[in-house]
Structures are given as C-alpha cells and as structure tokens.
Design a protein around this motif. Structure first.
Motif, PDB file in Angstrom:
ATOM      1  N   VAL A 159     -20.175 -23.742  28.161  1.00 12.79           N
ATOM      2  CA  VAL A 159     -19.961 -25.148  28.523  1.00 12.79           C
ATOM      3  C   VAL A 159     -18.857 -25.714  27.639  1.00 12.79           C
ATOM      4  N   ALA A 160     -17.766 -26.130  28.260  1.00 17.17           N
ATOM      5  CA  ALA A 160     -16.639 -26.738  27.555  1.00 17.17           C
ATOM      6  C   ALA A 160     -16.422 -28.132  28.121  1.00 17.17           C
ATOM      7  N   LEU A 161     -16.469 -29.134  27.273  1.00 17.21           N
ATOM      8  CA  LEU A 161     -16.346 -30.523  27.703  1.00 17.21           C
ATOM      9  C   LEU A 161     -14.976 -31.058  27.300  1.00 17.21           C
ATOM     10  N   ARG A 162     -14.238 -31.537  28.286  1.00 19.53           N
ATOM     11  CA  ARG A 162     -12.900 -32.060  27.990  1.00 19.53           C
ATOM     12  C   ARG A 162     -13.011 -33.371  27.222  1.00 19.53           C
ATOM     13  N   LYS A 163     -12.241 -33.451  26.157  1.00 18.60           N
ATOM     14  CA  LYS A 163     -12.222 -34.654  25.324  1.00 18.60           C
ATOM     15  C   LYS A 163     -10.774 -35.079  25.154  1.00 18.60           C
ATOM     16  N   GLY A 164     -10.433 -36.211  25.745  1.00 18.05           N
ATOM     17  CA  GLY A 164      -9.044 -36.640  25.707  1.00 18.05           C
ATOM     18  C   GLY A 164      -8.238 -35.937  26.781  1.00 18.05           C
ATOM     19  N   GLY A 165      -6.974 -35.664  26.477  1.00 16.77           N
ATOM     20  CA  GLY A 165      -6.088 -35.074  27.470  1.00 16.77           C
ATOM     21  C   GLY A 165      -6.393 -33.629  27.797  1.00 16.77           C
TER      22      GLY A 165
END
Length: 233
Positions: A159-165
């Motif tokens: 699970v990888a959660l995008r944070k910002g751009g």
C-alpha cells in the motif's frame, strides 16, 4: 457550509465517527473487555457516533451538555435500557416503527466504501492512516531497499499513499518482518484505490466479526479478508 462540516478540521461528522469508533474498538479489545463480536462493533459505533455528534451541535446545545457534571454512567445505562425495551416492543409488533424505521423493520445499510474516496483525498494522511513513512525511513529502519519497495509498488504488492505531487508514503502497520503482510496484493487487486483499501484494512469490519482486516492479515488469516474485500469492489 452545513452543520455536518467541521470548519476547523474539514472532516465530516460521519468520518469523525468512524475514526472514533475504530479507536474505541481497539481500546476495548486491548483491555480485554468481554463482548461478543456483534456487541463490540455496536459499542464502538455508538461511541463514535456520540463523540462525533457533539462538535457539530449548535453552541447552545454544546454548552448545555458540557455543563453536566457527572452522572454519565447512570444516564447511559438508562438510555440503553430504554432502547432495549423499545426495540423489543418494535420486534414484537406492539410499537409502531414509523418514528424510527431502522428499528426492527430493517437493518441500517453501511455507507458504500467508494463514497469515501473524495473525503479521504481531502484529509491529511496522518489523520486517518496511522503511522506512515517514506522510502528513506523504511530503508534505514526496516532495511527494505528502495528498489525492492518500488518493485512491490509497481506490482501492487504494497500500500503506497500519494502525499503531495509525486511522493508516496507507506503505512507501517502493513509490514511483517520487513515485507508486506500476506494478502495485501489480493486486497489491492480487489480495492484498487490505495486510500480506500488502507481505510478498509484498518477499520473494524462487521463482515469479519468486528475484527480489523490488517490485523487478520498479519496473523495469516488471508482467505476471509480477501473474500470480503472482493465483495466491495
């Protein structure tokens, strides 16, 4: 702006109730409170609903409630006695359910998972996802090479959660002995939005007898978790 929106935090009343319910259930389980699974889920949901309702009440009502000193245990017990009697009468057909059609007549349908996507997107990851870290931290503390982490990410195995751009962070609770818990990839295949997948994984599930899916995966209880996840896609 409606009364269901908390101006300082930008979180809905329902989302706040879910967060409090999850914390309440964890506390009950950690302290060994003896409740069956259904009662545990209900108790946690009610705790979340009550706690989340207060910040959204008009100021006069909030002040009236907070001015009450003590007596909460007695009031709560009386509330549950009254509700139990009301439900029993409704199920026996001796009381009309028009006032509250969810009592006796039908079960309350849970909110579809997909409806939470935009809400989670607008919230700070740290406010709902638990402890997260970037690839540098994972390499230094968990000894997971960046190349391995990125390979897992490309394959949908973590699970990888995008944070910002373009930056991604990784919830730490998904790792067991330096690897994603077994079953993570199957859940991500069923719930393709990583935020929705992690939100579901970290909240008690009525379909899993009130257990938290990620904890079950960490205990190698994969089959039931994946089966329920596939019903949500």
């Amino acid at each position: 702006m409606t009364r269901f929106q908390n101006p300082p935090e930008g979180i809905s009343q329902e989302a706040l109730a879910d967060l409090v319910a999850g914390a309440a259930q964890q506390a009950l389980m950690q302290h060994g409170v003896l409740l069956d699974a259904e009662a545990l889920v209900s108790a946690s949901a009610m705790a979340g609903a009550v706690a989340a309702a207060l910040p959204f009440l008009p100021q006069a009502q909030r002040l009236a409630i907070t001015s009450l000193k003590g007596g909460w245990t007695e009031l709560t017990s009386e509330f549950f006695r009254t509700m139990a009697e009301k439900i029993a009468r409704a199920e026996a057909g001796t009381e009309s359910t028009d006032e509250n059609p969810t009592i006796g007549a039908r079960k309350h349908a849970s909110r579809p998972l997909a409806e939470r996507a935009s809400e989670l997107q607008s919230m700070l990851i740290e406010d709902w996802a638990g402890e997260v870290a970037g690839s540098t931290y994972l390499e230094e503390r968990f000894r997971i090479p960046r190349s391995t982490l990125h390979r897992w990410q490309r394959r949908g195995e973590v699970v990888a959660l995008r944070k910002g751009g373009r930056k991604h962070v990784f919830p730490l609770a998904q790792f067991v002995d330096g690897r994603p818990a077994p079953g993570i990839s199957e859940v991500l295949a069923a719930i393709t939005n990583p935020r929705l997948a992690w939100f579901w994984l970290t909240r008690p599930s009525a379909e899993l007898n009130g257990r938290t899916p990620i904890e079950m995966l960490r205990e190698d209880m994969i089959e039931d978790v994946v089966r329920v996840a596939r019903t949500l896609s």
